[in-house]
Design a protein around this motif. Structure first.
Motif, mmCIF file in Angstrom:
data_model
loop_
_atom_site.group_PDB
_atom_site.id
_atom_site.type_symbol
_atom_site.label_atom_id
_atom_site.label_comp_id
_atom_site.label_asym_id
_atom_site.label_seq_id
_atom_site.Cartn_x
_atom_site.Cartn_y
_atom_site.Cartn_z
ATOM 1 N N TYR A 332 6.092 -18.005 -23.455
ATOM 2 C CA TYR A 332 6.054 -17.271 -24.718
ATOM 3 C C TYR A 332 4.701 -16.612 -24.963
ATOM 4 N N MET A 333 3.837 -16.624 -23.957
ATOM 5 C CA MET A 333 2.523 -16.001 -24.106
ATOM 6 C C MET A 333 2.491 -14.696 -23.326
ATOM 7 N N GLY A 334 1.343 -14.076 -23.299
ATOM 8 C CA GLY A 334 1.185 -12.829 -22.553
ATOM 9 C C GLY A 334 0.319 -11.849 -23.312
ATOM 10 N N GLY A 335 -0.402 -11.021 -22.567
ATOM 11 C CA GLY A 335 -1.209 -9.982 -23.191
ATOM 12 C C GLY A 335 -2.401 -10.504 -23.957
ATOM 13 N N MET A 336 -2.846 -11.727 -23.656
ATOM 14 C CA MET A 336 -3.964 -12.305 -24.413
ATOM 15 C C MET A 336 -5.263 -11.526 -24.214
ATOM 16 N N SER A 337 -5.429 -10.913 -23.055
ATOM 17 C CA SER A 337 -6.669 -10.166 -22.794
ATOM 18 C C SER A 337 -6.813 -8.975 -23.730
ATOM 19 N N ARG A 399 -0.931 -17.705 -11.126
ATOM 20 C CA ARG A 399 0.306 -17.754 -11.939
ATOM 21 C C ARG A 399 -0.033 -17.872 -13.420
ATOM 22 N N LEU A 400 -0.980 -18.742 -13.748
ATOM 23 C CA LEU A 400 -1.381 -18.935 -15.138
ATOM 24 C C LEU A 400 -2.017 -17.675 -15.721
ATOM 25 N N ILE A 401 -2.868 -17.028 -14.937
ATOM 26 C CA ILE A 401 -3.532 -15.798 -15.411
ATOM 27 C C ILE A 401 -2.495 -14.702 -15.667
ATOM 28 N N PHE A 402 -1.512 -14.586 -14.787
ATOM 29 C CA PHE A 402 -0.469 -13.569 -14.986
ATOM 30 C C PHE A 402 0.342 -13.863 -16.244
ATOM 31 N N TYR A 403 0.753 -15.116 -16.409
ATOM 32 C CA TYR A 403 1.574 -15.460 -17.574
ATOM 33 C C TYR A 403 0.813 -15.236 -18.874
#
Length: 581
Positions: A332-337, A399-403
């Motif tokens: 449910y995450m993503g785009g945090m950067s 994988r974590l960085i992508f998600y």
């Protein structure tokens, strides 16, 4: 009340921060002058055995204390933002301070009695912190954590009993010249077992991901420099005793398997904090395995660098969880950067340091350990476990960085994204250390540098496995993970990896489910079955039937009296007629 809360925060933060600076300056003084200070207070003399309170200051204890105090001070400062809505915040700060005090006792103790004081204090206060949020999941996790650590406590108590043979519990006196003594071999096995429970090696690994039920500031402290590193530190202290022993070969196998198992399980996990916890478990396996080869200085080096970037990683993950209203599922995450760039920068740098990207702190310790392993006389299984685990670290990190950072924003509703500057200030302190601590410790700790001579392919082996892990992480992050799992593994094998080789089931259901089920059947069939039927149930039924009869007699008393009188009159008349005849 608000002023009292602020005072507790600031006093704790400044005290721990200045203690960290003082210990670091003392470490430089001690290592340059090759000093060791040993203080001892005799408390009780019983039967030629002295119960003493001892303190050992050398460069190892001072350096570790400096790092523990620094991370603790930053965690308390970070908690001011993260736990701002907490009502009982003073209780939380005091628990953290007690936790640090227990770790301090453990670090400076050359005496097995005072080590037990810190060791047991860590287990007790970790239970209080894991159940800090009062719900069923926290209680279960806290009980699993406490009972797993109790095994190590019992081992330390048995070591205390065995060391009665020597007349003193100051174990540092016996490390070098008692290697071949039979009692010391028992002590050796118990120390290794205690260290395996506290550092969550196989088969005691289930409690470490479960301890993620604690608040995130506690997780960043527990899983970087205090609770889980206590077992590694105890082994570093006992390393002279444990060299060239049979137990170390067993420890090498178990710790290598722990490193491999945690790396695989992290790739199947979707809980952000559990992924980082499994990463900690993998790094603990790396420390214990290099320690079991006799390189205690490399284990200490990686322990200290890992503490810095892992605390930063937990804090960054906690800040992301905080702004997403306690949501921990990476799907449910993503785009945090885009939304929180400063937190994302801390998260990325700590992740890259974990992977061993050159010139970050993790690179200096991990690369040195892997090159020493490549030079060592090991079998193929250990060699492959090391390099596969290194590739898996890159796999779950990418994988974590992508998600979290690169994929699209996946939340169904809009959240108020913000960056808490109190939390960011704490993270920036650890960000600086994650950048410079590796090179700094490399110069300070290794006065005589390691000379490593390897072929080109062995030298580039770390690059090969990291590149393969990066490609796998990219593929998994851009494909449907379930279809990839079905393509590579069967469903049962996927479950086997996802559930950490079924270790949580073994630790929980394997130890209590069958016994509790047997007790339930015993209760149902004996206590509430045959025993009930032939004793209390039958007796109550007899009394009940008699009561019914008496009650029937009572409510029909007058009718029965008249009927009995009529019967009696008939009998008397009948007898009278018989007498007349």
């Amino acid at each position: 009340m608000l002023m009292i809360k602020n005072y507790v925060y600031y006093i704790s933060f400044f005290f721990l921060f200045f203690m960290s600076l003082f210990n670091f300056l003392m470490f430089i003084f001690f290592i340059n002058n090759n000093l060791v200070f040993f203080y001892e207070w005799e408390l009780i003399t019983l039967n030629s055995v002295n119960l003493v309170f001892s303190i050992l200051f050398d460069w190892v204890s001072l350096l570790f204390l400096s790092f523990v105090f620094l991370i603790s001070s930053v965690v308390i400062y970070y908690s001011k933002g993260y736990m701002s809505s907490e009502l009982n915040i003073n209780r939380f700060v005091f628990l953290v301070l007690l936790f640090v005090l227990s770790m301090m006792f453990l670090i400076i103790s050359p005496n097995i009695i005072s080590i037990l004081l810190g060791w047991d204090g860590l287990g007790l206060i970790s239970y209080c912190l894991v159940i800090y949020y009062h719900n069923e999941k926290s209680y279960n996790a806290g009980m699993l954590t406490a009972l797993s650590n109790r095994i190590g406590d019992v081992c330390i108590m048995m070591v205390i009993a065995w060391m009665l043979n020597y007349g003193s519990w100051n174990y540092i006196y016996y490390l070098q010249f008692m290697n071949n003594d039979i009692s010391m071999s028992y002590i050796m096995g118990l120390i290794i077992l205690a260290a395996m429970t506290k550092s969550a090696q196989i088969p005691f690994s289930a409690w470490l991901p479960a301890a993620m039920a604690a608040p995130t500031p506690v997780s960043s402290l527990v899983h970087s420099s205090t609770l889980v590193t206590a077992g590694v530190y105890l082994m570093i202290r006992f390393n002279l005793l444990l060299l060239n022993s049979f137990f170390f070969k067993i420890l090498l196998i178990f710790s290598s398997l722990t490193m491999f198992m945690a790396g695989i399980a992290a790739n199947y996990e979707f809980d952000l904090k559990k992924i980082i916890a499994l990463s900690t478990l993998s790094q603990l396996g790396l420390m214990m395995s290099i320690l079991s080869m006799g390189f205690y200085d490399l284990a200490l080096f990686h322990l200290l660098t890992h503490a810095m970037f892992k605390a930063l990683l937990f804090m960054s993950a906690g800040a992301i969880i905080h702004i997403l209203s306690s949501n921990q599922d990476i799907r449910y995450m993503g785009g945090m950067s885009t939304f929180v760039p400063m937190i994302s920068m801390n998260f990325l740098i700590s992740n890259m340091s974990l992977c061993g990207i050159p010139f970050l702190s993790g690179f200096y310790s991990k690369d040195l350990i892997l090159e020493v392993v490549s030079m060592s006389n090991l079998n193929v299984m250990i060699f492959f476990l090391y390099y596969l685990s290194t590739g898996l670290t890159m796999y779950y990190t990418i994988r974590l960085i992508f998600y979290l950072m690169i994929n699209d924003f996946n939340l169904m509703s809009v959240y108020n994204f913000f960056e808490d500057y109190i939390m960011l200030k704490g993270m920036f302190v650890l960000l600086t250390m994650a950048l410079i601590s590796g090179s700094m410790l490399n110069w300070l700790m290794f006065l005589n540098p390691y000379y490593i001579y390897l072929s080109l392919n062995l030298k580039l082996m770390v690059f090969y496995v990291s590149f393969m892990g990066m490609m796998m992480g990219y593929l998994v992050s851009n494909m449907n993970i379930y279809s990839l799992n079905k393509f590579i593994f069967t469903y049962k094998l996927s479950n086997f990896f996802f559930f950490m080789w079924y270790m949580p089931n073994l630790s929980v259901y394997g130890l209590n489910y069958y016994f509790l089920n047997f007790s339930y059947n015993l209760l149902k069939m004996i206590d509430c079955g045959w025993s009930e039927f032939y004793s209390s149930y039958s007796f109550s039924m007899v009394l009940k039937n008699y009561s019914k009869f008496y009650f029937f007699f009572h409510i029909n008393n007058f009718k029965i009296y008249l009927f009995s009188f009529f019967i009696m009159m008939i009998i008397f008349m009948f007898m009278f007629i018989l007498n007349l005849n």
